[in-house]
Write an enzyme that holds these catalytic residues in place. Structure first.
Site, mmCIF file in Angstrom:
data_model
loop_
_atom_site.group_PDB
_atom_site.id
_atom_site.type_symbol
_atom_site.label_atom_id
_atom_site.label_comp_id
_atom_site.label_asym_id
_atom_site.label_seq_id
_atom_site.Cartn_x
_atom_site.Cartn_y
_atom_site.Cartn_z
ATOM 1 N N VAL A 1 0.849 -1.207 0.000
ATOM 2 C CA VAL A 1 0.000 0.000 0.000
ATOM 3 C C VAL A 1 0.883 1.256 0.000
ATOM 4 C CG1 VAL A 1 -1.761 1.239 1.342
ATOM 5 C CG2 VAL A 1 -1.808 -1.246 1.230
ATOM 6 N N ALA B 1 -5.475 -0.123 -8.517
ATOM 7 C CA ALA B 1 -5.798 -1.536 -8.758
ATOM 8 C C ALA B 1 -7.053 -1.945 -7.972
ATOM 9 C CB ALA B 1 -4.611 -2.424 -8.392
ATOM 10 N N ASP C 1 -1.736 5.814 -13.905
ATOM 11 C CA ASP C 1 -1.862 4.614 -13.070
ATOM 12 C C ASP C 1 -3.101 3.803 -13.449
ATOM 13 O OD1 ASP C 1 0.270 5.772 -11.819
ATOM 14 O OD2 ASP C 1 -0.516 5.587 -9.778
ATOM 15 N N LEU D 1 3.157 1.629 -6.353
ATOM 16 C CA LEU D 1 2.964 0.472 -7.242
ATOM 17 C C LEU D 1 1.506 0.324 -7.686
ATOM 18 C CD1 LEU D 1 5.335 -2.113 -5.484
ATOM 19 C CD2 LEU D 1 5.795 -0.721 -7.494
HETATM 20 C C1 MEV Z 1 2.307 8.325 -9.928
HETATM 21 O O1 MEV Z 1 2.365 6.934 -10.147
HETATM 22 C C2 MEV Z 1 2.838 9.075 -11.116
HETATM 23 C C3 MEV Z 1 2.874 10.598 -10.973
HETATM 24 O O2 MEV Z 1 3.401 11.099 -12.205
HETATM 25 C C4 MEV Z 1 1.522 11.169 -10.712
HETATM 26 C C5 MEV Z 1 0.585 11.040 -11.897
HETATM 27 O O3 MEV Z 1 1.023 10.892 -13.026
HETATM 28 O O4 MEV Z 1 -0.623 11.134 -11.660
HETATM 29 C C6 MEV Z 1 3.814 11.029 -9.859
#
Ligand code: MEV
Length: 308
Positions: A97, A106, A147, A101
């Protein structure tokens, strides 16, 4: 009964700059995943069990902006579900968490898939992705959407905010070791801090983001043409630019330099930074020894994954 699952993810290149319209490369990590199981319940209410975050509660007792509750409430609103069904919902996750990742995205994606098909209103990947992005925006301020995208489609993506999703081909598989600092990665905070820097000196930071964007394009060309050994140096350069954005941390830098001393091809933090995970590109035969070097340097856990 309905079951669904969604993988974790790593960002290979381009985090943070991606929030400002530059491209980023991200890949799913299938060894870690969220699994959701939904069954009818004999008792009244929607009972949610998520042992990874020590959650055992009925939906109505959770605050409406709770990460899990907001998935139910927003989906029920969208699908005009009334009255709410009586359900037992099990959410099991092997994704650490708050570690960059993708555990939050998810959970959202797996829950949306299982719930929508349980309600006989199955959603397409595009619908799931759009909905998961709305949920990400509730919890993460100004996310780029990378993500939820890589997790929904479970494929390597070349991502540019607000543009059509491009998956990309990894022509020759390569190995990444992921090292977990064990420190929480407060993505909302690091994204907010980069925004403060950018607001104070847009010309400077646009220039830094451009540099990241160029690295990402070169990395994609190399990955697509099978020259993955070339991307190690680009990872090192990307880490330096992330340090300049102030999103690295002592723990991340220790793991990155331990990896480099262990003879990796390149290493960088991955995701929001400040804590969470770093990644190292390795030749497959040295993956175990790099993983051991990371543990000796303080990593709480490691994952060896093949990107293909
Ligand atoms: C988070 O996994 C990636 C960042 O670039 C934030 C985003 O793109 O929303 C830090």
């Amino acid at each position: 009964m309905k079951k669904s699952s969604a993988p974790g993810k790593i960002i290979l290149f381009g985090e943070h700059a991606v929030v400002y319209g530059r491209p980023a490369l991200a890949v799913p990590v299938t060894q870690i995943h969220v699994d959701v199981e939904i069954t009818d319940s004999a008792r009244k209410g929607i009972w949610i069990h998520a042992p990874a975050i020590n959650l055992h509660a009925e939906l109505n007792t959770l605050p409406s902006d709770h990460a899990v509750a907001s998935v139910f409430n927003n989906l029920f609103f969208l699908l005009r579900v009334s009255p709410f069904p009586n359900l037992e919902v099990n959410i099991n996750s092997t994704i650490p968490v708050a570690s960059g990742l993708g555990s939050g995205a998810a959970v959202t994606v797996a829950l949306l898939r299982a719930l929508s098909s349980f309600l006989l209103r199955p959603m397409s990947d595009d619908e799931i992705n759009a909905f998961a992005y709305d949920i990400e925006k509730i919890h993460h301020g100004t996310p780029s959407g990378i993500d939820n995208t890589v997790i929904t489609y479970a494929k390597p993506v070349y991502f540019i905010k607000n543009q059509l999703i491009e998956t990309f081909t990894v022509s020759v598989p390569f190995t990444i070791v992921i090292g977990n600092t064990g420190m929480p990665a407060p993505t909302k905070e690091s994204v907010g801090d980069v925004r403060t820097l950018w607001e104070a000196d847009k010309a400077k930071w646009e220039g830094v983001f451009d540099e990241v964007g160029e690295l990402v394009k070169e990395a994609r060309r190399n990955v697509e043409s099978g020259k993955w050994m070339e991307i190690g140096g680009l990872m090192n350069q990307n880490h330096d630019l992330l340090k300049e954005m102030t999103v690295s941390s002592a723990e991340l830098d220790i793991l990155v330099s331990a990896a480099r001393k262990a003879g990796v091809l390149g290493a960088k933090l991955s995701g929001g930074g400040r804590g969470g995970n770093m990644i190292a590109l390795v030749e497959s035969e040295s993956a175990e020894s790099v993983s051991e070097a990371l543990i000796r340097a303080g990593a709480k856990s490691t994952i060896i994954t093949t990107i293909k």
